[in-house]
Design an enzyme around this catalytic site. Structure first.
Site, mmCIF file in Angstrom:
data_model
loop_
_atom_site.group_PDB
_atom_site.id
_atom_site.type_symbol
_atom_site.label_atom_id
_atom_site.label_comp_id
_atom_site.label_asym_id
_atom_site.label_seq_id
_atom_site.Cartn_x
_atom_site.Cartn_y
_atom_site.Cartn_z
ATOM 1 N N ALA A 262 -45.588 -15.545 28.850
ATOM 2 C CA ALA A 262 -44.127 -15.380 28.862
ATOM 3 C C ALA A 262 -43.369 -16.592 29.381
ATOM 4 O O ALA A 262 -42.171 -16.710 29.146
ATOM 5 C CB ALA A 262 -43.767 -14.151 29.690
ATOM 6 N N LYS B 84 -40.437 -18.403 25.051
ATOM 7 C CA LYS B 84 -39.041 -18.709 25.413
ATOM 8 C C LYS B 84 -38.172 -19.000 24.195
ATOM 9 O O LYS B 84 -37.031 -18.582 24.103
ATOM 10 C CB LYS B 84 -39.017 -19.942 26.327
ATOM 11 C CG LYS B 84 -39.189 -19.596 27.782
ATOM 12 C CD LYS B 84 -38.875 -20.778 28.669
ATOM 13 C CE LYS B 84 -39.692 -21.993 28.300
ATOM 14 N NZ LYS B 84 -39.866 -22.973 29.366
ATOM 15 N N ASP C 86 -48.077 -15.099 10.689
ATOM 16 C CA ASP C 86 -47.767 -16.401 10.110
ATOM 17 C C ASP C 86 -46.271 -16.298 9.893
ATOM 18 O O ASP C 86 -45.817 -15.563 8.995
ATOM 19 C CB ASP C 86 -48.489 -16.615 8.778
ATOM 20 C CG ASP C 86 -48.160 -17.980 8.190
ATOM 21 O OD1 ASP C 86 -46.969 -18.367 8.219
ATOM 22 O OD2 ASP C 86 -49.076 -18.665 7.702
ATOM 23 N N HIS C 87 -45.479 -16.964 10.703
ATOM 24 C CA HIS C 87 -44.050 -16.624 10.716
ATOM 25 C C HIS C 87 -43.347 -16.963 9.398
ATOM 26 O O HIS C 87 -42.255 -16.472 9.140
ATOM 27 C CB HIS C 87 -43.330 -17.216 11.935
ATOM 28 C CG HIS C 87 -43.018 -18.666 11.851
ATOM 29 N ND1 HIS C 87 -43.954 -19.639 12.034
ATOM 30 C CD2 HIS C 87 -41.851 -19.318 11.616
ATOM 31 C CE1 HIS C 87 -43.374 -20.822 11.900
ATOM 32 N NE2 HIS C 87 -42.097 -20.663 11.646
ATOM 33 N N HIS D 46 -48.888 -21.843 6.558
ATOM 34 C CA HIS D 46 -47.548 -21.579 6.019
ATOM 35 C C HIS D 46 -47.462 -21.869 4.514
ATOM 36 O O HIS D 46 -47.013 -21.033 3.729
ATOM 37 C CB HIS D 46 -46.500 -22.413 6.752
ATOM 38 C CG HIS D 46 -46.486 -22.200 8.249
ATOM 39 N ND1 HIS D 46 -46.805 -21.003 8.826
ATOM 40 C CD2 HIS D 46 -46.169 -23.042 9.276
ATOM 41 C CE1 HIS D 46 -46.692 -21.116 10.148
ATOM 42 N NE2 HIS D 46 -46.323 -22.339 10.444
HETATM 43 C C1 BG6 Z 1 -45.203 -24.038 13.453
HETATM 44 C C2 BG6 Z 1 -45.834 -25.380 13.625
HETATM 45 O O1 BG6 Z 1 -46.169 -23.099 13.041
HETATM 46 O O2 BG6 Z 1 -44.183 -24.109 12.474
HETATM 47 C C3 BG6 Z 1 -44.793 -26.411 14.012
HETATM 48 O O3 BG6 Z 1 -46.835 -25.309 14.637
HETATM 49 C C4 BG6 Z 1 -43.649 -26.396 13.030
HETATM 50 O O4 BG6 Z 1 -45.367 -27.701 14.087
HETATM 51 C C5 BG6 Z 1 -43.137 -24.976 12.815
HETATM 52 O O5 BG6 Z 1 -42.628 -27.215 13.556
HETATM 53 C C6 BG6 Z 1 -42.103 -24.923 11.733
HETATM 54 O O6 BG6 Z 1 -41.474 -23.682 11.740
HETATM 55 P P1 BG6 Z 1 -40.000 -23.510 11.144
HETATM 56 O O7 BG6 Z 1 -39.764 -22.045 11.203
HETATM 57 O O8 BG6 Z 1 -39.105 -24.310 12.025
HETATM 58 O O9 BG6 Z 1 -40.063 -24.049 9.756
#
Ligand code: BG6
Length: 485
Positions: free
Chosen positions: A13, A19, A181-182, A244
């Site tokens: 956290a 954060k 995986d955002h 990604h």
């Molecule tokens: C992360 C990487 O998974 O994704 C970073 O570790 C990168 O290096 C980031 O900057 C990019 O995410 P976004 O949402 O800003 O495109």
């Protein structure tokens, strides 16, 4: 769907991810009344601090630049749901005291069926002990739901990923596990399914007969500043391409799923990924940024070894061996410290039959994932007037103009909400990860020097478009600029 009696424990956290992403996303959901009623958030980390200090840090990154009193009030109310426990990640006593804290919170809930969500915003070195201890000491067994959310990096190659996943699986079932995986939470990545399968016009042109080549591009205008130590161990392929960009590619190319269910979607993604052979050295271009225009080079970062050959830029081409895509190059490219921030998919169609029109620009469909979400189609149209001459124009769907009132959710908000609902569609299944590593492990071993001398990346100036060899590379893979038509 978890309606109430839910505690979210955020491990790590006090770290950067929590954060900057996790806690602001939890606030976003809170503000939109999307968290379960009376949901409590417990921060956990090694750092010693009191509750008030944690509440301050946890809300430091919430964006309220205009000092909106409404947001300020929400922040104050949100703080009330935050508590903090400090402790180690490897010892049982710390987890026993965390469990006591959770039980104390739960004693105030009306029903005894409580849910616990464990979010690991942690470096991989402590993944396994935390997954284990959370299960052994903090897992509620009577009623209620337990879930674990984990973040990449999921290992460094096929073997280490299998070890990591295997270790977590000893304690948490696939159903309880949510691997983030955002990019799967981004609006335009989610939109790919709709664009492809809700439009017959798209579907008909979505194959090797119509498409010449595809580029999936990730560009960031800043270097590794401050994160060099982490980055140097992983490099741009593990940081961005293997996860990604490959996720985007799989949704872009999979067959139509039988339904929108998590398993049906992921079955199709795995199937298409399995048709991709490992990427080739000869098709891979590596780069590393050097100082320019007063900006530091990668090697100037004090946390980076002075002789590092870690790539901060990579381009490679993937081929899909199935009837739909055979022969179509999919160019994945990503770089840090480039000239702009941009993530996009660029699908270039084939030339029209020569005859009445000669040397005419190709159609291109561009899906801009960020910034400023958009879909646009480059189309030839007749120049208005008395002559019949074609000029390239654009059919432009820029979200800001088309959906003026819409608020596009943050990726982390969308994903945490999915995890609360128990929906796995936008999370990475174990076999998906396995096949993703199969595609990239050979090239990573080569880059890591496990198969002879390490390759030297091509230098590119900070703030440039990348290595100058890039243009020739994409041209070689079939991309034709409009000017060259
Ligand atoms: C992360 C990487 O998974 O994704 C970073 O570790 C990168 O290096 C980031 O900057 C990019 O995410 P976004 O949402 O800003 O495109």
């Amino acid at each position: 769907d978890l309606k109430d009696n839910t505690i979210i424990v955020v491990f790590g956290a006090s770290g950067d991810l929590a954060k900057k992403k996790t806690l602001p996303a939890l606030f976003g959901l809170y503000r939109q009344s999307r968290l379960p009623r009376d949901c409590k958030i417990v921060g956990y980390a090694r750092t010693k601090m009191d509750r008030e200090e944690f509440q301050k840090r946890a809300t430091a990154y919430i964006n309220n630049a205009d000092n909106n009193p409404d947001i300020a009030n929400s922040i104050e109310a949100f703080k009330k749901s935050l508590t903090y426990v400090h402790g180690g990640y490897e010892d049982s006593e710390s987890f026993e005291s965390l469990n006591k804290h959770l039980e104390e919170i739960e004693s105030h809930y009306q029903s005894k069926e409580c849910n616990r969500i464990f979010y690991l915003a942690l470096p991989p070195s402590v993944f396994i002990p935390v997954a284990k201890n959370a299960k052994l000491y903090c897992h509620v067994t009577k009623g209620g739901v337990n879930r674990i959310i984990i973040e990449k990096p999921f290992g460094k190659d096929l073997q280490s990923a299998r070890e990591l996943l295997g270790a977590v699986k000893q304690y948490w079932t696939e159903d309880e596990t949510f691997r983030i995986d955002h990019y799967l939470g981004k609006e335009m990545v989610k939109n790919l399914l709709v664009l492809r399968f809700a439009n017959i016009a798209m579907g008909a042109a979505w194959d090797k007969n119509s498409i010449s080549n595809v580029q999936i591009t990730f560009k960031e205008p800043f270097g590794t500043e401050g994160r060099g130590g982490y980055f140097d161990e992983f490099g741009i392929i593990r940081d961005v391409l293997q996860n990604h960009l490959l996720q985007v590619l799989s949704i872009l190319t999979m067959e139509r799923p039988v339904s929108f269910s998590a398993e049906d979607i992921r079955d199709e993604k795995v199937k298409v990924l399995r048709s991709i052979p490992p990427v080739e050295r000869g098709e891979t271009l590596l780069g590393q940024y050097v100082s320019a225009n007063g900006k530091p080079g990668y090697l100037d970062d004090e946390t980076v070894p002075p002789d590092s050959v870690c790539p901060t830029f990579a381009a490679t081409t993937l081929w899909i061996n199935n009837p739909r895509w055979e022969g179509v190059p999919f160019i994945l490219k990503a770089g840090k410290a480039l000239n702009e921030a941009k993530v996009e998919v660029r699908i270039q169609f084939k030339d029209v039959t020569q005859g009445i029109f000669k040397d005419i620009a190709r159609n291109e469909l561009v899906i801009r994932i960020q910034p400023s979400e958009a879909v646009y189609l480059k189309l030839n149209t007749k120049t208005p007037g008395l002559y019949t001459r074609a000029i390239p124009t654009e059919m432009d769907l820029t979200y800001k103009r088309r959906f003026t009132e819409a608020i596009i959710p943050e990726a982390y908000e969308a994903l945490i909400l999915d995890a609360l609902k128990g929906d796995h569609s936008n999370f990475v299944r174990h076999d998906e990860l396995d096949v993703a590593w199969k595609i990239f492990t050979p090239i990573l071993h080569w880059i890591d020097g496990l198969e002879g001398p390490r390759p030297h990346p091509l230098p590119y100036p900070y703030g440039s478009r990348g290595p100058k060899e890039m243009d020739a590379y994409i041209k070689r893979h079939g991309y034709k600029r409009a000017e060259d038509s």
